[in-house]
Design a protein around this motif. Structure first.
Motif, PDB file in Angstrom:
ATOM      1  N   ILE A 153       0.862  -1.180   0.000  1.00 15.07           N
ATOM      2  CA  ILE A 153       0.000   0.000   0.000  1.00 15.07           C
ATOM      3  C   ILE A 153       0.897   1.228   0.000  1.00 15.07           C
ATOM      4  CG2 ILE A 153      -1.871   1.220   1.170  1.00 15.07           C
ATOM      5  CD1 ILE A 153      -2.567  -1.626   0.251  1.00 15.07           C
ATOM      6  N   ILE A 154       0.551   2.208  -0.835  1.00  8.68           N
ATOM      7  CA  ILE A 154       1.310   3.456  -0.889  1.00  8.68           C
ATOM      8  C   ILE A 154       0.417   4.582  -0.390  1.00  8.68           C
ATOM      9  CG2 ILE A 154       2.535   5.095  -2.365  1.00  8.68           C
ATOM     10  CD1 ILE A 154       3.178   2.792  -4.240  1.00  8.68           C
ATOM     11  N   LEU A 155       0.915   5.315   0.582  1.00  5.72           N
ATOM     12  CA  LEU A 155       0.198   6.458   1.141  1.00  5.72           C
ATOM     13  C   LEU A 155       0.953   7.726   0.771  1.00  5.72           C
ATOM     14  CD1 LEU A 155      -1.783   7.974   3.017  1.00  5.72           C
ATOM     15  CD2 LEU A 155      -0.316   7.309   4.948  1.00  5.72           C
ATOM     16  N   PHE A 156       0.280   8.606   0.033  1.00  5.18           N
ATOM     17  CA  PHE A 156       0.867   9.898  -0.323  1.00  5.18           C
ATOM     18  C   PHE A 156       0.446  10.910   0.732  1.00  5.18           C
ATOM     19  CE2 PHE A 156       0.318   7.647  -4.382  1.00  5.18           C
ATOM     20  CZ  PHE A 156       1.624   7.673  -4.848  1.00  5.18           C
ATOM     21  N   LEU A 157       1.427  11.543   1.338  1.00 12.37           N
ATOM     22  CA  LEU A 157       1.164  12.425   2.471  1.00 12.37           C
ATOM     23  C   LEU A 157       1.875  13.753   2.259  1.00 12.37           C
ATOM     24  CD1 LEU A 157      -0.320  11.971   5.263  1.00 12.37           C
ATOM     25  CD2 LEU A 157       1.957  11.641   6.231  1.00 12.37           C
ATOM     26  N   HIS A 158       1.206  14.851   2.586  1.00 11.82           N
ATOM     27  CA  HIS A 158       1.864  16.147   2.562  1.00 11.82           C
ATOM     28  C   HIS A 158       2.761  16.281   3.783  1.00 11.82           C
ATOM     29  CE1 HIS A 158      -1.119  18.374  -0.320  1.00 11.82           C
ATOM     30  NE2 HIS A 158      -0.623  17.269  -0.829  1.00 11.82           N
ATOM     31  N   GLN A 217      -5.659  15.294   2.378  1.00 14.65           N
ATOM     32  CA  GLN A 217      -6.402  14.306   3.174  1.00 14.65           C
ATOM     33  C   GLN A 217      -5.589  13.040   3.383  1.00 14.65           C
ATOM     34  OE1 GLN A 217     -10.383  15.182   0.695  1.00 14.65           O
ATOM     35  NE2 GLN A 217     -10.651  13.538   2.173  1.00 14.65           N
ATOM     36  N   GLY A 218      -4.433  12.932   2.717  1.00 16.47           N
ATOM     37  CA  GLY A 218      -3.701  11.674   2.704  1.00 16.47           C
ATOM     38  C   GLY A 218      -4.357  10.761   1.686  1.00 16.47           C
ATOM     39  N   LEU A 219      -3.676  10.454   0.622  1.00 15.60           N
ATOM     40  CA  LEU A 219      -4.256   9.669  -0.472  1.00 15.60           C
ATOM     41  C   LEU A 219      -3.541   8.327  -0.538  1.00 15.60           C
ATOM     42  CD1 LEU A 219      -5.060  11.195  -3.987  1.00 15.60           C
ATOM     43  CD2 LEU A 219      -4.722   8.759  -3.586  1.00 15.60           C
ATOM     44  N   PHE A 220      -4.276   7.246  -0.309  1.00 11.66           N
ATOM     45  CA  PHE A 220      -3.649   5.919  -0.320  1.00 11.66           C
ATOM     46  C   PHE A 220      -4.189   5.085  -1.474  1.00 11.66           C
ATOM     47  CE2 PHE A 220      -7.087   5.919   2.855  1.00 11.66           C
ATOM     48  CZ  PHE A 220      -7.937   4.947   2.357  1.00 11.66           C
ATOM     49  N   VAL A 221      -3.373   4.114  -1.911  1.00  8.34           N
ATOM     50  CA  VAL A 221      -3.736   3.303  -3.077  1.00  8.34           C
ATOM     51  C   VAL A 221      -2.999   1.968  -3.010  1.00  8.34           C
ATOM     52  CG1 VAL A 221      -1.890   4.388  -4.432  1.00  8.34           C
ATOM     53  CG2 VAL A 221      -3.781   3.262  -5.616  1.00  8.34           C
ATOM     54  N   ARG A 222      -3.625   0.940  -3.525  1.00  8.62           N
ATOM     55  CA  ARG A 222      -2.930  -0.347  -3.680  1.00  8.62           C
ATOM     56  C   ARG A 222      -1.820  -0.177  -4.726  1.00  8.62           C
ATOM     57  NH1 ARG A 222      -6.507  -4.595  -1.860  1.00  8.62           N
ATOM     58  NH2 ARG A 222      -8.590  -3.774  -1.480  1.00  8.62           N
ATOM     59  N   ARG A 223      -0.646  -0.721  -4.425  1.00 14.74           N
ATOM     60  CA  ARG A 223       0.480  -0.546  -5.354  1.00 14.74           C
ATOM     61  C   ARG A 223       0.200  -1.180  -6.712  1.00 14.74           C
ATOM     62  NH1 ARG A 223       5.871  -2.913  -6.088  1.00 14.74           N
ATOM     63  NH2 ARG A 223       5.433  -4.423  -4.474  1.00 14.74           N
ATOM     64  N   GLN A 224      -0.449  -2.344  -6.712  1.00 16.97           N
ATOM     65  CA  GLN A 224      -0.744  -2.995  -7.985  1.00 16.97           C
ATOM     66  C   GLN A 224      -1.729  -2.176  -8.823  1.00 16.97           C
ATOM     67  OE1 GLN A 224       0.751  -5.629  -9.364  1.00 16.97           O
ATOM     68  NE2 GLN A 224       2.105  -5.612  -7.576  1.00 16.97           N
ATOM     69  N   ALA A 225      -2.704  -1.558  -8.139  1.00 14.85           N
ATOM     70  CA  ALA A 225      -3.663  -0.720  -8.866  1.00 14.85           C
ATOM     71  C   ALA A 225      -2.958   0.494  -9.450  1.00 14.85           C
ATOM     72  CB  ALA A 225      -4.796  -0.290  -7.943  1.00 14.85           C
ATOM     73  N   LEU A 226      -2.043   1.075  -8.663  1.00 13.67           N
ATOM     74  CA  LEU A 226      -1.296   2.232  -9.150  1.00 13.67           C
ATOM     75  C   LEU A 226      -0.421   1.845 -10.338  1.00 13.67           C
ATOM     76  CD1 LEU A 226      -0.631   5.231  -8.645  1.00 13.67           C
ATOM     77  CD2 LEU A 226       1.237   4.458  -7.168  1.00 13.67           C
ATOM     78  N   LYS A 227       0.178   0.687 -10.251  1.00 14.26           N
ATOM     79  CA  LYS A 227       1.023   0.211 -11.341  1.00 14.26           C
ATOM     80  C   LYS A 227       0.205  -0.019 -12.607  1.00 14.26           C
ATOM     81  CE  LYS A 227       4.332  -3.475 -12.473  1.00 14.26           C
ATOM     82  NZ  LYS A 227       4.989  -4.713 -11.968  1.00 14.26           N
ATOM     83  N   SER A 228      -1.021  -0.512 -12.446  1.00  6.35           N
ATOM     84  CA  SER A 228      -1.860  -0.826 -13.607  1.00  6.35           C
ATOM     85  C   SER A 228      -2.283   0.411 -14.394  1.00  6.35           C
ATOM     86  CB  SER A 228      -3.103  -1.604 -13.158  1.00  6.35           C
ATOM     87  OG  SER A 228      -4.010  -0.763 -12.459  1.00  6.35           O
ATOM     88  N   ILE A 229      -2.265   1.592 -13.752  1.00  2.00           N
ATOM     89  CA  ILE A 229      -2.641   2.823 -14.457  1.00  2.00           C
ATOM     90  C   ILE A 229      -1.421   3.640 -14.872  1.00  2.00           C
ATOM     91  CG2 ILE A 229      -4.871   2.948 -13.293  1.00  2.00           C
ATOM     92  CD1 ILE A 229      -3.712   5.203 -11.560  1.00  2.00           C
ATOM     93  N   GLY A 230      -0.240   3.063 -14.685  1.00  3.35           N
ATOM     94  CA  GLY A 230       0.968   3.748 -15.117  1.00  3.35           C
ATOM     95  C   GLY A 230       1.582   4.672 -14.086  1.00  3.35           C
ATOM     96  N   THR A 261      -4.922  15.651  10.414  1.00  3.59           N
ATOM     97  CA  THR A 261      -4.868  17.085  10.712  1.00  3.59           C
ATOM     98  C   THR A 261      -3.872  17.716   9.751  1.00  3.59           C
ATOM     99  OG1 THR A 261      -5.307  16.670  13.054  1.00  3.59           O
ATOM    100  CG2 THR A 261      -4.396  18.817  12.463  1.00  3.59           C
ATOM    101  N   THR A 262      -4.328  18.699   9.009  1.00  2.00           N
ATOM    102  CA  THR A 262      -3.455  19.334   8.022  1.00  2.00           C
ATOM    103  C   THR A 262      -3.262  20.804   8.357  1.00  2.00           C
ATOM    104  OG1 THR A 262      -3.029  19.522   5.637  1.00  2.00           O
ATOM    105  CG2 THR A 262      -5.257  20.038   6.397  1.00  2.00           C
ATOM    106  N   SER A 263      -2.169  21.364   7.880  1.00  2.00           N
ATOM    107  CA  SER A 263      -1.814  22.743   8.212  1.00  2.00           C
ATOM    108  C   SER A 263      -2.695  23.741   7.467  1.00  2.00           C
ATOM    109  CB  SER A 263      -0.343  22.994   7.865  1.00  2.00           C
ATOM    110  OG  SER A 263      -0.013  24.352   8.040  1.00  2.00           O
ATOM    111  N   SER A 264      -3.043  24.797   8.152  1.00  2.08           N
ATOM    112  CA  SER A 264      -3.820  25.881   7.549  1.00  2.08           C
ATOM    113  C   SER A 264      -2.942  27.076   7.206  1.00  2.08           C
ATOM    114  CB  SER A 264      -4.931  26.320   8.505  1.00  2.08           C
ATOM    115  OG  SER A 264      -4.385  26.705   9.749  1.00  2.08           O
TER     116      SER A 264
END
Length: 306
Positions: A153-158, A217-230, A261-264
Motif C-alpha cells: 500500500i502506498i500512502l501519499f502524504l503532505h 487528506q492523505g491519499l492511499f492506493v494499492r500498489r498494484q492498482a497504481l502500477k496498472s494505471i501507469g 490534521t493538516t496545516s492551515s
C-alpha cells in the motif's frame, strides 16, 4: 393507481405477483369504469417496469461481481510505503520524522524532493528517509517516489499533514474491501477559523458525489492498482484529480475511518477567502478542460502580476 397495484403485487404471498396484480387492477380500476380486459392489460405494464428494473439490477450486479473478481485481496500483514513530496521544507522535516516515528514506525518513508535549495536534504539524511529526487511538481515527485516504493500500500502524504495514531490501521481496514482500490481520510485543519468550519464534513460529498480526495487528506492506493494505471500522473498540478479519475476505472474510492490534521498555514498566509477563491477558479477551469500545465501557471502566479 399503478403504484398501489405495484405495492400489492409485491406482497410475498404469490409468485411474482401473479394473480394479485390482475386482481387488484380489476378491483381498483373498476371504480373508474375501466373495462376488465383493459384493466388486466394495463396491470401488465407494472410487470414490464419490474422486468426492466430487474435487468438493470442484474447488469449492476454483474459489474460489481466482475470488479470483485478482478480486485486484489489484501494479504494478512501488508507493507506500507509513505511517499511525501517536498520542496524547501527544512522546517517540516524534523517534526515530520518525529511524528512518523510515533504513528508509522514500521512503514517505509520516502521523501520525493523536487530540487530543494535549503537544508532539507541534509535533514532528511539525518532521519534515515529514503530520498528520491526529480523535477519539481507534486505529481512528478509523487510518481518518482512511488516508483521506488516497496510497500503493498502506498500512502501519499503532505509534509504538513499529520496522521492519527490509528491512521494506518484505519487505512488497512478500508482496503479490506476488495472493491476499494484507494481513498483518503477525513480532514480537519490545525488552526480554527470560522471561514474554514466544516472542512471535515465536506469530505463526505467530495468522495460520494465527485469521487475524489484532496492530497492533504492523505491519499492511499494499492500498489498494484497504481502500477496498472501507469503510476501517478506526472502533472505539475491537479495530480490528485487525475490520479483519482484513473483509479476509479479500477474500483471504488473510499474514506478511511480516521481523521488527519493538516496545516492551515497557506490559508492564513494568503487569506482564507483568497485561497478558496483561487481553488474554486482552478477547479472550474480544470473541469472545463484546461490543462494542468496552464493551471499550474495560474496557481503559482504571484498576486498583482499578469
Amino acid at each position: 393507481i399503478f403504484p398501489v397495484i405495484s405495492i400489492i403485487a409485491s406482497l410475498p404471498i404469490s409468485l411474482a405477483g401473479a394473480g394479485l396484480r390482475e386482481g387488484s387492477a380489476l378491483v381498483l380500476l373498476a371504480f373508474y369504469s375501466i373495462p376488465g380486459a383493459d384493466a388486466v392489460s394495463g396491470s401488465l405494464l407494472t410487470l414490464g417496469v419490474y422486468t426492466s428494473w430487474a435487468l438493470v439490477g442484474l447488469a449492476l450486479w454483474r459489474l460489481e461481481a466482475s470488479r470483485h473478481a478482478s480486485s486484489q485481496i489484501l494479504k494478512e500483514n501488508p507493507s506500507v510505503s509513505i511517499v511525501i513530496p517536498v520542496l524547501n521544507e527544512a522546517g517540516q522535516i524534523h517534526p515530520l520524522a518525529d511524528h512518523l516515528q510515533k504513528v508509522a514506525a514500521g512503514a517505509e518513508w520516502i521523501l520525493a524532493d523536487g530540487g530543494s535549495t535549503d537544508k532539507s536534504l541534509n535533514i532528511m539524511r539525518q532521519h534515515g528517509f529514503k530520498i528520491v529526487q526529480s523535477q519539481p511538481g507534486r505529481g512528478i515527485q509523487m510518481h518518482a517516489g512511488a516508483a521506488v516504493a516497496k510497500g503493498d500500500i502506498i500512502l501519499f502524504l503532505h509534509a504538513d499533514t499529520r496522521l492519527p495514531g490509528d491512521g494506518l490501521d484505519a487505512m488497512l481496514r478500508c482496503l479490506r474491501d476488495p472493491s476499494v482500490v484507494g481513498g483518503g481520510f477525513w480532514k480537519r485543519f490545525d488552526q480554527r477559523h470560522w471561514l474554514m468550519t466544516g472542512s471535515r464534513l465536506r469530505c463526505l460529498p467530495r468522495i460520494f458525489i465527485r469521487r475524489f480526495v484532496f492530497g492533504d487528506q492523505g491519499l492511499f492506493v494499492r500498489r498494484q492498482a497504481l502500477k496498472s494505471i501507469g503510476g501517478v500522473p506526472e502533472v505539475p498540478l491537479m495530480e490528485e484529480f487525475e490520479l483519482c479519475r484513473k483509479l476509479r476505472q479500477r474500483g471504488r474510492m473510499a474514506l478511511a475511518d480516521a481523521t488527519v490534521t493538516t496545516s492551515s498555514r497557506k490559508f492564513l498566509e494568503n487569506g482564507v477567502l483568497n485561497t478558496y477563491w483561487l481553488m474554486a477558479r482552478i477547479q472550474l477551469r480544470y473541469w472545463l478542460g484546461d490543462s494542468p500545465t496552464s493551471l499550474a501557471k495560474c496557481y503559482h502566479k504571484k498576486p498583482g502580476t499578469d
